[in-house]
Design an enzyme around this catalytic site. Structure first.
Site, short mmCIF file in Angstrom:
data_model
loop_
_atom_site.label_atom_id
_atom_site.label_comp_id
_atom_site.label_asym_id
_atom_site.label_seq_id
_atom_site.Cartn_x
_atom_site.Cartn_y
_atom_site.Cartn_z
N HIS A 1 -7.50 8.26 -4.17
CA HIS A 1 -7.82 6.54 -4.29
C HIS A 1 -9.07 6.98 -5.40
O HIS A 1 -9.27 5.81 -5.93
CB HIS A 1 -8.73 6.04 -3.34
CG HIS A 1 -7.48 5.90 -2.05
ND1 HIS A 1 -7.33 6.92 -0.98
CD2 HIS A 1 -6.61 4.89 -1.71
CE1 HIS A 1 -6.29 6.40 -0.23
NE2 HIS A 1 -6.12 4.97 -0.84
N TYR B 1 -13.95 19.64 35.90
CA TYR B 1 -12.89 20.41 35.53
C TYR B 1 -12.15 21.19 36.40
O TYR B 1 -11.88 22.53 36.14
CB TYR B 1 -13.29 21.12 34.18
CG TYR B 1 -13.49 19.87 33.16
CD1 TYR B 1 -12.47 19.36 32.49
CD2 TYR B 1 -14.91 19.51 33.04
CE1 TYR B 1 -12.95 18.19 31.49
CE2 TYR B 1 -15.44 18.81 32.13
CZ TYR B 1 -14.38 17.98 31.34
OH TYR B 1 -14.75 17.06 30.33
N CYS C 1 -9.53 18.56 24.65
CA CYS C 1 -10.26 18.00 26.02
C CYS C 1 -9.33 18.11 27.07
O CYS C 1 -7.94 17.63 26.81
CB CYS C 1 -10.80 16.62 25.69
SG CYS C 1 -11.30 15.90 27.24
N ARG D 1 -16.31 14.83 21.98
CA ARG D 1 -16.59 14.65 23.52
C ARG D 1 -17.95 15.02 24.10
O ARG D 1 -18.31 16.13 23.93
CB ARG D 1 -15.33 15.40 24.37
CG ARG D 1 -15.36 14.72 25.76
CD ARG D 1 -16.03 15.37 26.69
NE ARG D 1 -15.88 15.00 28.16
CZ ARG D 1 -16.66 14.16 28.61
NH1 ARG D 1 -17.85 13.47 27.99
NH2 ARG D 1 -16.58 13.55 29.70
N HIS E 1 0.94 -1.26 -0.16
CA HIS E 1 -0.10 0.04 -0.01
C HIS E 1 0.79 1.18 0.04
O HIS E 1 1.86 1.28 0.93
CB HIS E 1 -0.80 0.00 1.38
CG HIS E 1 -1.77 1.06 1.48
ND1 HIS E 1 -1.98 1.97 2.53
CD2 HIS E 1 -2.78 1.61 0.44
CE1 HIS E 1 -3.03 2.98 2.21
NE2 HIS E 1 -3.40 2.66 1.13
#
Lengths: 531, 531
Positions: free
Chosen positions: A124, A390, A247, A200, A99
């Protein structure tokens, strides 16, 4: 000529295994070590033609056999690598090494349908690619067996209308969906394609009727000002800028892998809970001014927080919320956006269609998706993501049942970090710092941090202030010291930002109960085999 | 009851030697280690009265003997500790251990005149203090022998008119004067008294005639707008704010002390090239707007740097210069001040009388003293402090003769740092981060960084944004684990700022040829002696 084999092994996952045949070239006496320059040789090319010829005659005879998607999905390794495409099934095991993009990239699609991958990598679409693929056909795909991807909880009706996700995403949690792209795909471009942007979610993705949707701004007089998407576009200056979102749990998995005797709490993200998009929208401060909300008046009344809420409501009807200091909401240089486009398209459902609050430089959790409400308040948002989840504590806070949440401020701006995503002869990765601080240097060490050199970096920093809300990509042509004593080397990476902050060496002192903001040097071990 | 003696020894200098007799008290089972709580007991008090009585009768008989200042200066240790005050000489060797402020603080004045110290610590104006001092008089000071302090290069006429400096300043270079206050004095208050603010001069302190002084602003039309101090005060809003200034060389001495085989280039500053003052002045952006200078127009013309120059001209007639990105000069939230007052007084000559540019959050070198010229330019200031000296390179750049200056941006904003200034039972120090990032947490370790706990912190951060342009002071009641195995412990300190950046663990990877911005964990070894 001396030949060696170099094998990269991440400490954390097997996704970093790469295999390269490498050869030595001229050494550079000016360096501290005498080095061998290792370059990959295209050993795959010979195999390419050989494999083509061998498989040609076998393919057609098997074309009428029916396979289920489930059966295809089991052939997901280099030992047996099947893919499907437009209703046919292909065994490309022997083609993998040939490949042109490398076996590693073909592995991303192993056991899956090629369509979304080829949608990304449009080389492709060339005729000869179709011809090559045809040679490996082994049968047809049973259409009844094809499920929408990531609908792993069909029975749970709350998640029955999730959007399609890119099949290469590493799923950290299926419902609500939490996924990150594979490292090799994330690195392909400065701007992350929408379908590869990390996701998320906290609840099912809401369905929004754009015909009736409004952004509701609470006014000082108690009324609400509803604004349609069209009104936003008409009334305010439209701005587009590249913004990296991350995140706070990015690189969390390293905590449990490297720190003994205690476990952090949260989803096990790798190094790819970070992505960069060109966000288009209007400035939050323009909306606030239009609504007659004055910073001075609010501050005088003690209204110091700008609160927002999304439409991803749980059973209580309350959407995920967030707040930022009101001062920041009004600061033009902070560039807080109410965004309606992501990379030139409507924002995809997974990323907040139709509106997302984009607070450049802050933790992902403040960048509320499906944005529907804006207000000012004397108190921070009551959302658990603001008041609890957090917040950063010291490594001495270890009891998950007794976290002194109120003692720490909620995480807003992000610290400087970096990661190695492609550990090979051409080592590559990203670096990022929050609060608009651009990256000015990325240093790499091939001896575990004893000595350092600089990588080549690419970013869109302002050349005078070095300010940037987007990441920096870096690459480095890896050279192995000739006099290496051990059979492995440890690569370390660290970035320096425009405030001259840099990353801590070790993860131990960064340990925190929620596993947030691991920005220790990212380390990868490479095993070297001499031939 | 078990008694131990704890002795603090800095790795870097002897200034951190402290001696305390300590005792154990109740242990706290809830901590990871069972701890002894160590509190200082006032062993000094008994000695206080004993010493008084013994010296009372000896003092008067020696009052008429004449000593030179030079002779007094030789008695500068705990073994023989002389001071002068108002023309008399005192031998306070025996009093030192009874000094209510501790022998360590009295040692600051050893061999020197008490006046400037007592000017700072006005508790000494009480009658009983004068009475105590009188008992230790041993003679008179020869007035002819008294020189102005720090005029060590009288012969060098360029330095013949330097201002008086506080005698406790640690002199890193006499001419041009570079000095930092002793740690114990720096810590006494959130605001550093003017006479203790660190001084980093590059040339003789200029003499400025305030009657004719103007700040000259170059206008877009080629003319110059001169502004007197009175005009500045009349035309613009006056602002006062606490700002911490730090030299980029602060903590440089740790590089050469801790990193083997290579030496950094620059003055050997300790941990006290940092101070905090309340600066009063007007916003630079207001002056620029008044002068008709527009950010948009400048940027369109490629004029992206705001340049300033001081009056401390060398032989070439060019004063020390600096530049900051023009964007920052115009940004109100950056609060760039043209200051005319420092802690409620005219700015002292050493700190820039009559005007200083104060760029909060940046390296000291951008805060130009004796500010006299402002202009906009397509190029950065040509000052070596802009183009060369304050640039950060990797640890691989080791050849001082071949530094690729143009490859690194000039240092502007400062990274997060902290230091231990008082290593004793009541451990104290500071923490600071540039760019307006306040300190949110200061962690301390008493086991070399294995485990951490939080110190008590004091600052003036905005409670909502955690923004601050001033430092944070911290303190911690030191407890030694009962089961300590070695005869020493290593205290480490590290701060976390409002962007969640923290300090690197080790100094090695921070090494850079100019010895700038050492913000590794500050470490102090304490030797523990059991009694």
């Amino acid at each position: 000529m001396r030949k060696n084999l170099i094998r990269a092994l991440s400490k954390r996952s097997s996704s970093h295994h790469v295999s390269r045949e490498v050869q030595s070239s001229s050494s550079d006496e000016s360096r501290k070590f005498r080095m061998f320059k290792w370059t990959a040789i295209s050993s795959g090319l010979a195999a390419f033609y050989y494999l083509h010829e061998r498989s040609k005659t076998e393919a057609l005879s098997k074309e009428e056999i029916l396979f289920t998607a489930d059966e295809v999905s089991k052939h997901n390794s280099l030992e047996s690598l099947w893919v499907s495409y437009k209703g046919k099934v292909y065994d490309v095991t022997e083609f993998a090494q040939a490949h042109p993009g490398g076996a590693k990239n073909l592995l991303l699609a192993a056991g899956k349908d090629l369509a979304p991958f080829w949608g990304l990598y449009q080389q492709h679409s060339a005729d000869h690619v179709q011809e090559i693929l045809a040679r490996y056909c082994i049968g047809k795909l049973d259409p009844k067996s094809v499920k929408k991807s990531c609908l792993k909880s069909d029975k749970n009706t709350a998640y029955s209308n999730e959007p399609e996700r890119h099949p290469a995403m590493k799923i950290n949690n299926p419902t609500p969906f939490n996924g990150e792209p594979p490292p090799s795909l994330l690195l392909r471009s400065f701007i992350t394609p929408n379908e590869l942007h990390f996701i998320r979610n906290r609840l099912p993705v809401p369905e929004v009727d754009i015909a009736t949707f409004t952004l509701d701004v609470s006014l000082p007089n108690g009324n609400v000002l509803p604004l349609s998407i069209d009104e936003l576009k008409e009334k305010f200056e439209v701005i587009e800028m590249p913004v990296t979102l991350m995140c706070a749990g990015n690189r969390r998995s390293e905590f449990n892998a490297q720190v003994k005797d205690k476990k952090v709490n949260g989803l096990s993200w790798g190094q790819c809970a970070i992505s960069t998009a060109r966000w288009k929208g209007v400035l939050l401060t323009d909306i606030l001014e239009h609504a007659g909300i004055s910073y001075q008046e609010c501050r005088a009344k003690g209204l110091v927080h700008l609160r927002v809420e999304g439409l991803d409501a749980g059973p209580d009807g309350v959407g995920t919320g967030a707040s930022i200091p009101l001062e920041r909401a009004f600061d033009r240089s902070s560039s807080v956006l109410v965004a309606f486009e992501m990379n030139g398209e409507e924002i995809p459902r997974d990323h907040g269609f139709p509106l997302r609050l984009v607070v450049p430089g802050t933790v992902g959790a403040r960048n509320i998706k499906w944005l529907s409400k804006i207000s000012v308040s004397a108190e921070e948002s009551e959302s658990p993501t603001q008041r609890r989840d957090y917040k950063l504590f010291g490594p001495n806070v270890t009891n998950v049942k007794n976290i002194p949440w109120e003692q720490a401020p909620s995480v807003q701006y992000l610290p400087v970090t970096s990661a190695i995503l492609e550990p090979s002869t051409g080592t590559k990765g990203y670096a990022y710092s929050g609060a608009g601080n651009g990256i000015t240097r990325v240093d790499i060490s091939v001896d575990g941090g004893q000595t350092w050199t600089q990588t080549e970096i690419f970013n869109e920093n302002d050349p005078y202030t070095q300010k940037s809300f987007a990441w920096t990509l870096w690459n480095f042509e890896l050279e192995i010291p000739e006099d290496i004593k051990e059979d492995k080397i440890e690569i370390c990476i660290r970035a320096i930002d425009s405030n001259c902050n840099t990353q801590p060496e070790k993860i131990d002192a960064l340990w925190n109960i929620r596993g947030l903001l691991n920005n220790s040097w990212h380390r990868i071990e490479l095993f070297v085999t001499r031939q």
